[in-house]
Design an enzyme around this catalytic site. Structure first.
Site, short mmCIF file in Angstrom:
data_model
loop_
_atom_site.label_atom_id
_atom_site.label_comp_id
_atom_site.label_asym_id
_atom_site.label_seq_id
_atom_site.Cartn_x
_atom_site.Cartn_y
_atom_site.Cartn_z
N HIS A 267 0.87 -1.19 0.00
CA HIS A 267 0.00 0.00 0.00
C HIS A 267 0.90 1.24 0.00
O HIS A 267 1.69 1.41 -0.91
CB HIS A 267 -0.93 -0.09 1.22
CG HIS A 267 -2.06 0.89 1.26
ND1 HIS A 267 -2.42 1.70 0.24
CD2 HIS A 267 -2.93 1.19 2.27
CE1 HIS A 267 -3.47 2.45 0.60
NE2 HIS A 267 -3.79 2.17 1.83
N HIS A 306 -2.59 -2.37 -9.61
CA HIS A 306 -3.56 -1.74 -8.72
C HIS A 306 -4.83 -2.58 -8.70
O HIS A 306 -5.21 -3.15 -9.71
CB HIS A 306 -3.91 -0.33 -9.23
CG HIS A 306 -4.49 0.55 -8.19
ND1 HIS A 306 -5.82 0.52 -7.87
CD2 HIS A 306 -3.92 1.46 -7.36
CE1 HIS A 306 -6.05 1.40 -6.90
NE2 HIS A 306 -4.92 1.98 -6.58
N ASP A 362 2.58 5.31 -6.71
CA ASP A 362 3.85 5.18 -5.97
C ASP A 362 5.07 5.03 -6.86
O ASP A 362 6.20 5.07 -6.37
CB ASP A 362 3.76 3.98 -5.02
CG ASP A 362 2.75 4.23 -3.92
OD1 ASP A 362 1.80 3.43 -3.79
OD2 ASP A 362 2.89 5.24 -3.22
C1 SDX Z 1 -1.49 2.12 -3.33
O1 SDX Z 1 -6.18 0.65 -3.19
C2 SDX Z 1 -5.73 1.81 -3.41
O2 SDX Z 1 -6.42 2.67 -3.90
C3 SDX Z 1 -4.30 2.06 -2.99
C4 SDX Z 1 -3.67 3.37 -3.42
C5 SDX Z 1 -4.28 4.53 -2.69
O3 SDX Z 1 -4.16 5.65 -3.20
O4 SDX Z 1 -4.77 4.34 -1.56
O5 SDX Z 1 -3.84 3.54 -4.82
C6 SDX Z 1 -2.18 3.42 -3.09
O6 SDX Z 1 -1.40 1.34 -2.43
C7 SDX Z 1 -1.01 1.81 -4.72
C8 SDX Z 1 -0.44 0.33 -4.84
C9 SDX Z 1 0.99 0.35 -4.29
N1 SDX Z 1 1.49 -1.00 -4.20
C10 SDX Z 1 2.45 -1.47 -5.05
O7 SDX Z 1 2.89 -0.81 -5.99
C11 SDX Z 1 2.96 -2.86 -4.74
C12 SDX Z 1 3.06 -3.67 -6.03
N2 SDX Z 1 1.70 -3.90 -6.52
C13 SDX Z 1 1.04 -5.07 -6.08
O8 SDX Z 1 1.50 -5.83 -5.06
C14 SDX Z 1 -0.41 -5.22 -6.52
O9 SDX Z 1 -0.51 -4.80 -7.82
C15 SDX Z 1 -1.44 -4.55 -5.66
C16 SDX Z 1 -1.29 -4.90 -4.22
C17 SDX Z 1 -1.35 -3.08 -5.81
C18 SDX Z 1 -2.82 -5.01 -6.15
O10 SDX Z 1 -2.88 -6.35 -5.90
P1 SDX Z 1 -4.18 -7.21 -6.30
O11 SDX Z 1 -5.23 -6.37 -6.88
O12 SDX Z 1 -4.53 -8.05 -5.13
O13 SDX Z 1 -3.65 -8.07 -7.49
P2 SDX Z 1 -2.98 -9.47 -7.31
O14 SDX Z 1 -1.94 -9.41 -6.22
O15 SDX Z 1 -4.07 -10.47 -7.20
O16 SDX Z 1 -2.21 -9.63 -8.70
C19 SDX Z 1 -2.89 -10.08 -9.85
C20 SDX Z 1 -1.80 -10.69 -10.71
C21 SDX Z 1 -0.96 -11.73 -9.96
O17 SDX Z 1 -0.41 -12.60 -10.94
P3 SDX Z 1 -1.04 -14.09 -11.07
O18 SDX Z 1 -1.06 -14.70 -9.67
O19 SDX Z 1 -2.42 -13.86 -11.62
O20 SDX Z 1 -0.11 -14.80 -12.03
O21 SDX Z 1 -0.87 -9.67 -11.08
C22 SDX Z 1 0.42 -9.96 -10.51
C23 SDX Z 1 0.18 -10.94 -9.39
O22 SDX Z 1 1.35 -11.73 -9.18
N3 SDX Z 1 0.92 -8.68 -10.01
C24 SDX Z 1 2.18 -8.29 -10.13
C25 SDX Z 1 2.21 -7.02 -9.56
N4 SDX Z 1 0.99 -6.70 -9.11
C26 SDX Z 1 0.19 -7.74 -9.39
N5 SDX Z 1 3.26 -8.91 -10.67
C27 SDX Z 1 4.41 -8.20 -10.63
N6 SDX Z 1 4.52 -6.96 -10.11
C28 SDX Z 1 3.45 -6.35 -9.56
N7 SDX Z 1 3.58 -5.13 -9.04
#
Ligand code: SDX
Length: 428
Positions: A267, A306, A362
């Site tokens: 997050h 996201h 971010d």
């Molecule tokens: C913020 O919610 C909000 O609004 C938050 C925010 C706000 O203003 O409050 O926008 C701020 O928190 C932005 C997000 C910051 N976090 C990151 O940048 C961390 C990296 N991103 C992730 O961990 C992920 O994308 C999330 C946590 C942001 C979202 O996760 P989800 O929606 O639960 O998606 P998921 O983990 O189920 O991923 C779906 C697929 C998976 O692959 P498969 O299992 O289907 O093969 O996408 C892949 C994940 O492995 N994936 C990524 C990835 N994010 C998702 N693979 C590589 N790198 C990534 N960053």
């Protein structure tokens, strides 16, 4: 056509008409679907609430597919270009842009509450010199609860107003004190003759000069960054604010809980993780190898992806533009070239395209923060300052929402049942 969902329970052959309201069916409407009189009835199962609306809200609208973000209907692009953080905080809190008089009154209220009790300084002295600023921030915001017992009266509108001013006003002071302490520098008290952003800069960076003269480029960049981070509907930390707030403690401890949720690397802690990732990559030429590891499941591309945006996060676009303005003053942060190459490379890669993974808020913010001189550990704190306005607005909306009550999810129990106690001597 009726706005209903007809479901047939094939276990009994019975059919049910579930009303559809605002694109949802009420989970409680599933409970009538039973196989017998003593059947509890159906529940909805939704770990991490991936498809569950927890509330009605009029604060922030996001269209994840179109990459749209609006605060109270105003596009984020217009607010970032034309507004200030304090004006946007007013908008988020009250639902309309302030008149000149309203803005002046709001600004005066916030300005009059920037100081913290002197004991907060002693409280902060208890932390190790290398304490993570976010741990200090979360703890100190919670400690504010002990200084304002009147804040417990959450049903009193006047009290809610006063705590709103206190929280929005004091979080920059706490953040700046945290930064100064990590640098072994004396705390700089608020200067109420300065704007919100200039006062924050003064508390961070003033040294022996009697008055701090903030650079307009930095002041503008802080306002834009604060506007972009102010709210984002029902994200993890807003959910924490609402869930903790639903048992009706004071808003200081609820804000501390929300800040704790923001601290996580998935997050608000992602901006810190992005910087560490870019430093680890070290050079544009290492991008292909890094992406290869991510695709092999060895870690994530931080700052990408996201839960809601399946398109480019509109905030990332604005931050990217703001970076150029800041670099004109501070000099170009070489990490931006690695970030740009990482974005270019990932957005051409099927792994990221198939999963609709784009840069989020971010991905670029930390590069600006570092160029402004902030240590990486301060990045989540810089996110928490403006998001406090969003958390408080979400809390105010929840407290006055007649549909809401204490948040208490159900579960699917998977454990043992009816096990008899065995004396320790007979446990083998
Ligand atoms: C913020 O919610 C909000 O609004 C938050 C925010 C706000 O203003 O409050 O926008 C701020 O928190 C932005 C997000 C910051 N976090 C990151 O940048 C961390 C990296 N991103 C992730 O961990 C992920 O994308 C999330 C946590 C942001 C979202 O996760 P989800 O929606 O639960 O998606 P998921 O983990 O189920 O991923 C779906 C697929 C998976 O692959 P498969 O299992 O289907 O093969 O996408 C892949 C994940 O492995 N994936 C990524 C990835 N994010 C998702 N693979 C590589 N790198 C990534 N960053």
């Amino acid at each position: 056509m009726p706005e209903t969902l007809t479901v047939t329970d094939n276990r009994t052959g019975k059919s049910y008409e579930l009303p559809i309201v605002d694109g949802t069916v009420k989970a409680m409407d599933l409970r009538q679907i039973r196989t017998s009189a003593d059947d509890f009835g159906l529940m909805a199962y939704d770990p991490a609430f991936t498809n569950t609306a927890s509330c009605r809200s009029a604060i922030t609208f996001i269209d994840g597919d179109a990459g749209i973000l609006e605060y109270r209907g105003y596009p984020i692009e217009q607010l970032a270009e034309k507004s200030t953080y304090l004006e946007t905080a007013f908008l988020i809190t009250y639902g309309h842009l302030p008149t000149a008089a309203e803005l002046q009154t709001w600004t005066d209220h916030i300005t009059m509450h920037t100081f913290v009790h002197e004991n907060i300084r002693k409280f902060m002295d208890g932390f190790r010199y290398d304490a993570h600023p976010m741990g200090v921030f979360v703890s100190t915001v919670a400690a504010l609860s002990t200084f304002y017992p009147d804040a417990a009266d959450v049903d009193n509108p006047e009290s809610r107003e006063l705590q709103t001013w206190r929280l929005i006003a004091k979080v920059p002071t706490i953040a700046a004190f945290t930064y100064r302490q990590s640098r072994g520098l004396p705390f700089i008290y608020p200067d109420n003759s300065l704007s919100f952003a200039a006062n924050f800069a003064s508390m961070l960076w003033r040294m022996s000069e009697p008055n701090y003269h903030s650079n307009p480029v930095i002041e503008r960049a802080l306002n834009i960054l604060f506007i972009l981070h102010a709210d984002h509907e029902q994200n993890c930390s807003a959910n924490a604010m609402r869930a903790v707030g639903s048992s009706r403690p004071d808003p200081f401890v609820s804000t501390a809980a929300a800040a704790a949720a923001l601290y996580g690397p998935l997050h608000g802690g992602a901006n810190e993780a992005v910087l560490r990732m870019l430093v680890e990559i070290g050079d544009k030429k290492n991008v292909p190898d890094f992406v290869k590891k991510v695709k092999a499941g060895e870690g994530r591309l931080m700052g990408f992806g996201h839960r809601v945006y399946k398109n480019y996060d509109p905030r990332a676009k604005i931050i990217k533009r703001t970076a150029d303005e800041v670099f004109e003053l501070t000099g170009r942060n070489p990490l931006i070239d690695i970030a740009l190459e990482l974005e270019r490379y990932a957005l051409e890669d099927e792994y990221f395209i198939a999963r609709k993974l784009y840069p989020n808020v971010d991905f670029y913010s930390g590069i600006i923060y570092q160029a402004l001189g902030f240590p990486v550990e301060m990045f989540p704190v810089l996110f928490a300052i403006p998001r406090t306005a969003g958390w408080v607005a979400q809390w105010r909306e929840m407290i006055t929402d007649n549909e809401q009550k204490i948040a208490r999810p159900r579960q699917v129990y998977t454990g043992a049942r009816g096990v008899d106690y065995v004396p320790i001597g007979a446990r083998g």
